[in-house]
Design a protein around this motif. Sequence first.
Motif, PDB file in Angstrom:
ATOM      1  N   VAL A  24       0.759  -1.155   0.062  1.00 42.70           N
ATOM      2  CA  VAL A  24      -0.464   0.155   0.031  1.00 42.70           C
ATOM      3  C   VAL A  24       0.821   1.871   0.096  1.00 42.70           C
ATOM      4  O   VAL A  24       1.262   1.461   1.074  1.00 42.70           O
ATOM      5  N   SER A  25       0.907   2.184  -0.954  1.00 40.44           N
ATOM      6  CA  SER A  25       1.085   3.611  -0.245  1.00 40.44           C
ATOM      7  C   SER A  25      -0.041   4.317  -0.708  1.00 40.44           C
ATOM      8  O   SER A  25      -0.894   4.268  -1.583  1.00 40.44           O
ATOM      9  N   GLY A  26       0.395   5.864  -0.741  1.00 36.84           N
ATOM     10  CA  GLY A  26       0.027   6.868  -0.705  1.00 36.84           C
ATOM     11  C   GLY A  26      -1.228   7.220   0.671  1.00 36.84           C
ATOM     12  O   GLY A  26      -2.330   8.195   0.061  1.00 36.84           O
ATOM     13  N   LEU A  27      -1.138   6.867   1.745  1.00 42.64           N
ATOM     14  CA  LEU A  27      -2.665   6.290   2.403  1.00 42.64           C
ATOM     15  C   LEU A  27      -1.779   6.625   3.541  1.00 42.64           C
ATOM     16  O   LEU A  27      -1.985   6.549   4.832  1.00 42.64           O
ATOM     17  N   ILE A  28      -0.487   7.879   3.546  1.00 41.86           N
ATOM     18  CA  ILE A  28      -0.108   7.881   5.004  1.00 41.86           C
ATOM     19  C   ILE A  28      -0.547   8.878   5.763  1.00 41.86           C
ATOM     20  O   ILE A  28      -0.584   8.623   7.487  1.00 41.86           O
ATOM     21  N   PHE A  29      -2.098   9.729   5.325  1.00 43.73           N
ATOM     22  CA  PHE A  29      -2.242  10.659   6.206  1.00 43.73           C
ATOM     23  C   PHE A  29      -4.137  10.179   6.428  1.00 43.73           C
ATOM     24  O   PHE A  29      -5.010  10.454   7.490  1.00 43.73           O
ATOM     25  N   HIS A  30      -4.030   8.051   6.151  1.00 45.51           N
ATOM     26  CA  HIS A  30      -5.526   7.404   6.357  1.00 45.51           C
ATOM     27  C   HIS A  30      -5.415   6.347   7.198  1.00 45.51           C
ATOM     28  O   HIS A  30      -4.260   5.832   7.960  1.00 45.51           O
ATOM     29  N   TYR A  31      -6.242   6.441   8.199  1.00 45.58           N
ATOM     30  CA  TYR A  31      -7.128   5.033   9.071  1.00 45.58           C
ATOM     31  C   TYR A  31      -7.576   4.350   7.926  1.00 45.58           C
ATOM     32  O   TYR A  31      -8.094   4.642   7.039  1.00 45.58           O
ATOM     33  N   TYR A  32      -7.089   2.906   8.132  1.00 40.52           N
ATOM     34  CA  TYR A  32      -7.862   1.977   6.455  1.00 40.52           C
ATOM     35  C   TYR A  32      -7.728   0.324   6.958  1.00 40.52           C
ATOM     36  O   TYR A  32      -6.662   0.027   7.830  1.00 40.52           O
ATOM     37  N   ASP A  33      -8.805   0.489   6.588  1.00 44.58           N
ATOM     38  CA  ASP A  33      -8.469  -1.359   6.850  1.00 44.58           C
ATOM     39  C   ASP A  33      -8.651  -2.055   5.409  1.00 44.58           C
ATOM     40  O   ASP A  33      -9.049  -1.556   4.470  1.00 44.58           O
ATOM     41  N   ILE A  34      -8.096  -3.272   5.363  1.00 44.76           N
ATOM     42  CA  ILE A  34      -7.542  -4.093   3.827  1.00 44.76           C
ATOM     43  C   ILE A  34      -8.930  -5.058   3.998  1.00 44.76           C
ATOM     44  O   ILE A  34      -8.865  -5.767   4.737  1.00 44.76           O
ATOM     45  N   THR A  70      -4.527 -13.684   7.645  1.00 50.54           N
ATOM     46  CA  THR A  70      -4.084 -12.025   7.037  1.00 50.54           C
ATOM     47  C   THR A  70      -3.629 -11.717   8.039  1.00 50.54           C
ATOM     48  O   THR A  70      -4.232 -11.559   8.928  1.00 50.54           O
ATOM     49  N   SER A  71      -2.652 -10.395   7.499  1.00 54.46           N
ATOM     50  CA  SER A  71      -2.181 -10.172   8.303  1.00 54.46           C
ATOM     51  C   SER A  71      -0.934  -8.286   7.651  1.00 54.46           C
ATOM     52  O   SER A  71      -1.699  -8.329   7.015  1.00 54.46           O
ATOM     53  N   ARG A  72      -0.409  -8.124   8.977  1.00 51.26           N
ATOM     54  CA  ARG A  72       0.344  -7.261   8.563  1.00 51.26           C
ATOM     55  C   ARG A  72       1.608  -6.470   9.234  1.00 51.26           C
ATOM     56  O   ARG A  72       1.871  -7.105   9.745  1.00 51.26           O
ATOM     57  N   ASP A  73       2.646  -5.950   8.218  1.00 53.42           N
ATOM     58  CA  ASP A  73       4.085  -5.373   8.762  1.00 53.42           C
ATOM     59  C   ASP A  73       3.631  -3.749   8.325  1.00 53.42           C
ATOM     60  O   ASP A  73       3.689  -3.273   7.138  1.00 53.42           O
ATOM     61  N   ASN A  74       3.462  -3.448   9.417  1.00 56.97           N
ATOM     62  CA  ASN A  74       3.236  -1.369   9.264  1.00 56.97           C
ATOM     63  C   ASN A  74       4.103  -1.431   8.503  1.00 56.97           C
ATOM     64  O   ASN A  74       4.713  -0.059   8.138  1.00 56.97           O
ATOM     65  N   ALA A  75       6.012  -1.332   9.230  1.00 60.77           N
ATOM     66  CA  ALA A  75       6.836  -1.412   8.220  1.00 60.77           C
ATOM     67  C   ALA A  75       6.773  -1.078   6.998  1.00 60.77           C
ATOM     68  O   ALA A  75       7.554   0.184   6.511  1.00 60.77           O
ATOM     69  N   LYS A  76       6.233  -1.877   6.189  1.00 59.34           N
ATOM     70  CA  LYS A  76       6.606  -2.457   4.893  1.00 59.34           C
ATOM     71  C   LYS A  76       5.308  -1.875   4.163  1.00 59.34           C
ATOM     72  O   LYS A  76       5.550  -2.036   2.703  1.00 59.34           O
ATOM     73  N   ASN A  77       4.221  -0.897   5.232  1.00 55.43           N
ATOM     74  CA  ASN A  77       2.717  -0.966   4.949  1.00 55.43           C
ATOM     75  C   ASN A  77       2.460  -2.295   3.968  1.00 55.43           C
ATOM     76  O   ASN A  77       1.779  -1.678   2.741  1.00 55.43           O
ATOM     77  N   THR A  78       2.866  -3.436   4.451  1.00 53.97           N
ATOM     78  CA  THR A  78       2.128  -4.149   3.469  1.00 53.97           C
ATOM     79  C   THR A  78       0.691  -5.275   4.437  1.00 53.97           C
ATOM     80  O   THR A  78       1.657  -5.821   5.613  1.00 53.97           O
TER      81      THR A  78
END
Length: 124
Positions: A24-34, A70-78
């Motif tokens: 994910v890119s371009g959503l640095i000011f957003h709260y988002y669910d995936i 499903t999981s996430r890696d915030n450092a990688k925005n992935t």
Amino acid sequence: QVQLVESGGGLAQPGGSLTLSCAVSGLIFHYYDIAWVRQAPGKEREWISCISGSGDSTQYVNSVKGRFTTSRDNAKNTRYLQMNTLKPEDTGVYYCAAEALDRREPDPSPKEFWGQGTQVTVSS
């Protein structure tokens, strides 16, 4: 510019595993669910999983419970979709989609952004 880029699809044998990624890119000011959504050949899109923006909540459709994670890696925005014990009926194009709220807005409306999809084929 918001971009969601899926990767990791391919061919797997029944009982096998694949891990999909959604960068994910371009959503640095957003709260988002995936959400993860798939579309089998000749069928409508089907929601299969989601992970909250905080990462503390996940949900799954019954057909993938116990097999997909499903999981996430915030450092990688992935975000990831680990798929185990794959079945032929898991075949389809897999999309990740973000429902995003812009935290700069006083009363934000949710906006959706979709990736281009990645093909998963489960076959012997």
